[in-house]
Design a protein around this motif. Structure first.
Motif, PDB file in Angstrom:
ATOM      1  N   VAL A   1       0.617  -1.253  -0.533  1.00 18.40           N
ATOM      2  CA  VAL A   1      -0.616  -0.335  -0.001  1.00 18.40           C
ATOM      3  C   VAL A   1       1.341   0.791   0.008  1.00 18.40           C
ATOM      4  O   VAL A   1       1.892   0.991   0.619  1.00 18.40           O
ATOM      5  CB  VAL A   1      -0.960   0.497   1.475  1.00 18.40           C
ATOM      6  CG1 VAL A   1      -2.108   1.620   1.309  1.00 18.40           C
ATOM      7  CG2 VAL A   1      -1.977  -1.126   1.433  1.00 18.40           C
ATOM      8  N   GLU A   2       0.648   2.098  -0.766  1.00 18.74           N
ATOM      9  CA  GLU A   2       1.655   3.141  -0.997  1.00 18.74           C
ATOM     10  C   GLU A   2       0.707   4.787  -0.917  1.00 18.74           C
ATOM     11  O   GLU A   2      -0.707   4.746  -1.608  1.00 18.74           O
ATOM     12  CB  GLU A   2       2.258   3.291  -1.953  1.00 18.74           C
ATOM     13  CG  GLU A   2       3.633   2.116  -2.088  1.00 18.74           C
ATOM     14  CD  GLU A   2       4.560   1.879  -0.984  1.00 18.74           C
ATOM     15  OE1 GLU A   2       5.383   3.365  -0.655  1.00 18.74           O
ATOM     16  OE2 GLU A   2       4.965   1.128  -1.173  1.00 18.74           O
ATOM     17  N   CYS A   3       0.967   5.578  -0.967  1.00 16.95           N
ATOM     18  CA  CYS A   3       0.120   7.064  -0.394  1.00 16.95           C
ATOM     19  C   CYS A   3       0.818   8.571  -1.410  1.00 16.95           C
ATOM     20  O   CYS A   3       2.183   8.148  -0.967  1.00 16.95           O
ATOM     21  CB  CYS A   3      -0.650   7.040   0.603  1.00 16.95           C
ATOM     22  SG  CYS A   3       0.780   7.820   2.277  1.00 16.95           S
TER      23      CYS A   3
ATOM     24  N   TYR B   1       5.095  12.177   0.438  1.00 21.41           N
ATOM     25  CA  TYR B   1       5.164  10.231  -0.744  1.00 21.41           C
ATOM     26  C   TYR B   1       4.988   8.852   0.372  1.00 21.41           C
ATOM     27  O   TYR B   1       6.484   9.501   1.282  1.00 21.41           O
ATOM     28  CB  TYR B   1       6.053   9.861  -2.445  1.00 21.41           C
ATOM     29  CG  TYR B   1       5.318  10.817  -2.790  1.00 21.41           C
ATOM     30  CD1 TYR B   1       4.306  10.696  -4.026  1.00 21.41           C
ATOM     31  CD2 TYR B   1       5.822  12.096  -2.800  1.00 21.41           C
ATOM     32  CE1 TYR B   1       4.376  11.466  -4.798  1.00 21.41           C
ATOM     33  CE2 TYR B   1       6.099  12.627  -3.679  1.00 21.41           C
ATOM     34  CZ  TYR B   1       5.081  12.650  -4.730  1.00 21.41           C
ATOM     35  OH  TYR B   1       4.824  13.324  -5.797  1.00 21.41           O
ATOM     36  N   SER B   2       4.385   7.912   0.336  1.00 17.60           N
ATOM     37  CA  SER B   2       5.310   7.063   0.975  1.00 17.60           C
ATOM     38  C   SER B   2       6.589   6.567   0.577  1.00 17.60           C
ATOM     39  O   SER B   2       6.786   6.815  -0.275  1.00 17.60           O
ATOM     40  CB  SER B   2       4.312   6.394   1.453  1.00 17.60           C
ATOM     41  OG  SER B   2       3.586   5.552   0.583  1.00 17.60           O
ATOM     42  N   ALA B   3       6.692   5.466   1.756  1.00 10.08           N
ATOM     43  CA  ALA B   3       8.160   4.884   1.972  1.00 10.08           C
ATOM     44  C   ALA B   3       8.751   4.091   0.319  1.00 10.08           C
ATOM     45  O   ALA B   3       9.672   4.519  -1.258  1.00 10.08           O
ATOM     46  CB  ALA B   3       8.900   3.565   2.554  1.00 10.08           C
ATOM     47  N   GLY B   4       6.995   3.889  -0.389  1.00 11.43           N
ATOM     48  CA  GLY B   4       7.879   2.745  -2.215  1.00 11.43           C
ATOM     49  C   GLY B   4       6.655   2.870  -3.044  1.00 11.43           C
ATOM     50  O   GLY B   4       6.619   2.730  -4.107  1.00 11.43           O
ATOM     51  N   PHE B   5       6.554   4.496  -3.061  1.00 12.37           N
ATOM     52  CA  PHE B   5       5.628   5.002  -3.963  1.00 12.37           C
ATOM     53  C   PHE B   5       5.735   5.423  -4.697  1.00 12.37           C
ATOM     54  O   PHE B   5       5.210   4.876  -6.495  1.00 12.37           O
ATOM     55  CB  PHE B   5       4.809   6.380  -3.456  1.00 12.37           C
ATOM     56  CG  PHE B   5       3.628   7.089  -4.578  1.00 12.37           C
ATOM     57  CD1 PHE B   5       2.559   7.270  -3.956  1.00 12.37           C
ATOM     58  CD2 PHE B   5       4.062   8.206  -5.440  1.00 12.37           C
ATOM     59  CE1 PHE B   5       0.958   7.167  -4.815  1.00 12.37           C
ATOM     60  CE2 PHE B   5       2.732   8.429  -6.265  1.00 12.37           C
ATOM     61  CZ  PHE B   5       1.762   8.220  -5.732  1.00 12.37           C
ATOM     62  N   GLN B   6       6.981   5.842  -5.214  1.00 17.22           N
ATOM     63  CA  GLN B   6       7.397   5.719  -6.549  1.00 17.22           C
ATOM     64  C   GLN B   6       7.841   4.855  -7.099  1.00 17.22           C
ATOM     65  O   GLN B   6       8.022   4.553  -8.621  1.00 17.22           O
ATOM     66  CB  GLN B   6       9.143   6.838  -6.570  1.00 17.22           C
ATOM     67  CG  GLN B   6       9.322   7.807  -5.311  1.00 17.22           C
ATOM     68  CD  GLN B   6       8.592   8.817  -6.316  1.00 17.22           C
ATOM     69  OE1 GLN B   6       8.543   9.488  -8.075  1.00 17.22           O
ATOM     70  NE2 GLN B   6       8.403  10.051  -6.045  1.00 17.22           N
ATOM     71  N   THR B   7       8.054   3.872  -6.786  1.00 17.29           N
ATOM     72  CA  THR B   7       8.575   1.940  -7.402  1.00 17.29           C
ATOM     73  C   THR B   7       7.091   1.614  -7.587  1.00 17.29           C
ATOM     74  O   THR B   7       7.482   0.779  -8.555  1.00 17.29           O
ATOM     75  CB  THR B   7       9.762   1.985  -6.685  1.00 17.29           C
ATOM     76  OG1 THR B   7       9.183   1.903  -4.981  1.00 17.29           O
ATOM     77  CG2 THR B   7      10.795   1.336  -6.389  1.00 17.29           C
TER      78      THR B   7
END
Ligand code: ADP
Ligand code: MG
Length: 347
Positions: free
Chosen positions: A315-317, A332-338
């Motif tokens: 889950v990303e935000c 951004y949450s930690a993994g949003f970009q990927t």
């Protein structure tokens, strides 16, 4: 010469078998549901047909509305809301049960920030039925409604029952049911044998596979400004096999003395949220979850919201904050970009 012809025929055959060389077509299906619009794109091979698909989709949406629309007097949710018995098992459909199960999960994850029983307050603040208002309701009226608010006043029991523990408690699943509609429509299209499609209901999305040109689906987030047009794109993200939902306070609100009162209510205070968060977009595997969580994080605010998303897997935000000076800041949450599988958020 003879060999070349054979090779040519084999290539053609392989192309047809794999549909690899077949031209693709993108079909648009659109209409109205759940008090808003829907848009669906389905990619087919040139000789594939979508005949009958719209009817199947609308039938499924109608079933969901008959279950969870509070605008239909005879819907399951309306009948549950009218129920005046405490401690009695109320039988519900699988649709209703699925949504209530996710709702309960989000209620718990958000520590009660998302609460599907908040609707008497939504109505009092003029964002539900009973008409609009442009002023702050009297304190005593807010206080009088607070006892009926609390998702814990409802038991959700497998395989499909609800129990009221308080007579006056009522449900409104409008902040999560659109997401469920998206997931279910995606299921209908998948079952019909299509892999590449985009489903959108009122801004909540599921993107499956790729577009007709083989590229990932691109979806826009509205600029979270009260004066922005619906076509004003703030960010574009690329999605593949993921759901995407956005909640914001910039469309449905009124202002008193320069303070914005929006349609998302903090169930703990009885007042519209004022966390500075103007937009929350969630990427998740399910649109039901993404839809509910985006509303939850509007209430939770930036720090708690990001912390929760970073704790959850897959889950990303993106949370947009409006500062005092009116400028917008993205978090951004930690993994949003990927997670936006093109690897980058585009500006
Ligand atoms: P929209 O439905 O406009 O896309 P949301 O998904 O954010 O936006 O849902 C907002 C709706 O959710 C409100 O109009 C109201 O009916 C309901 N709601 C408001 N506050 C809450 C809350 N704290 N928890 C659950 N639902 C809420
Ligand atoms: Mg929502």
């Amino acid at each position: 010469m003879k060999v070349n012809a054979q090779v040519f025929i084999i290539i053609i055959t392989l192309c047809i078998l794999s549909s690899g060389c077949e031209a693709k077509r993108e079909h648009l299906i659109q209409g109205r549901t759940m008090g808003t619009t829907y848009h669906i794109k389905v990619v087919t091979g040139h000789f594939q047909s979508i005949a009958g698909l719209k009817e199947k989709i609308e039938k499924r949406l109608d079933e969901i509305n008959q279950s969870m629309s509070t605008y239909i007097k005879t819907s399951e949710i309306s009948r549950f809301n009218d129920l005046r018995q405490v401690g009695v098992k109320f039988k519900i459909s699988d649709d209703f049960f699925q949504v209530m199960s996710v709702a309960q999960e989000i209620y718990q994850l958000s520590d009660g920030a998302w609460d599907g029983t908040v609707n008497p307050l939504v109505d009092l603040w003029g964002f539900g039925r009973g008409g609009r208002r442009q002023d702050i309701p009297p304190k005593n009226q807010i206080a009088a409604l607070m006892p009926a608010v609390g998702f814990h006043h409802i038991d959700v029991i497998a395989p499909g029952y609800l129990i009221k523990k308080l007579e006056t408690v009522t449900l409104d699943l409008s902040s999560i049911a659109k997401g469920y509609g998206v997931d279910q429509v995606a299921g209908v299209i998948r079952k019909e044998g299509f892999q590449n499609y985009l489903v959108e209901i009122g801004g909540e999305i599921f993107a499956s596979g790729v577009r007709e040109d083989g590229q990932q689906w691109r979806v826009g987030i509205n600029r979270p400004r009260k004066d922005a047009s619906v076509n004003d794109v703030y960010k574009v993200v690329r999605l593949q096999n993921k759901a995407f939902a956005t909640s914001g306070d910039y469309r449905n609100f009124f202002e008193v003395d320069g303070i914005r009162y929006s349609h998302v209510i903090d169930p703990k205070t009885g007042y519209p949220v004022s966390s500075g968060v103007v937009s929350v977009s969630i990427i998740a595997g399910s649109c039901t979850f993404a839809d509910g969580l985006s509303t939850a994080i509007m209430v939770m605010g930036l720090d708690k919201g990001i912390a929760l998303v970073n704790r959850l897997g897959n889950v990303e935000c993106l949370i947009v904050i409006e500062k005092q000076d009116g400028s917008l800041v993205d978090h951004y949450s930690a993994g949003f970009q990927t997670a936006v599988s093109g690897g980058k958020v585009q500006y």
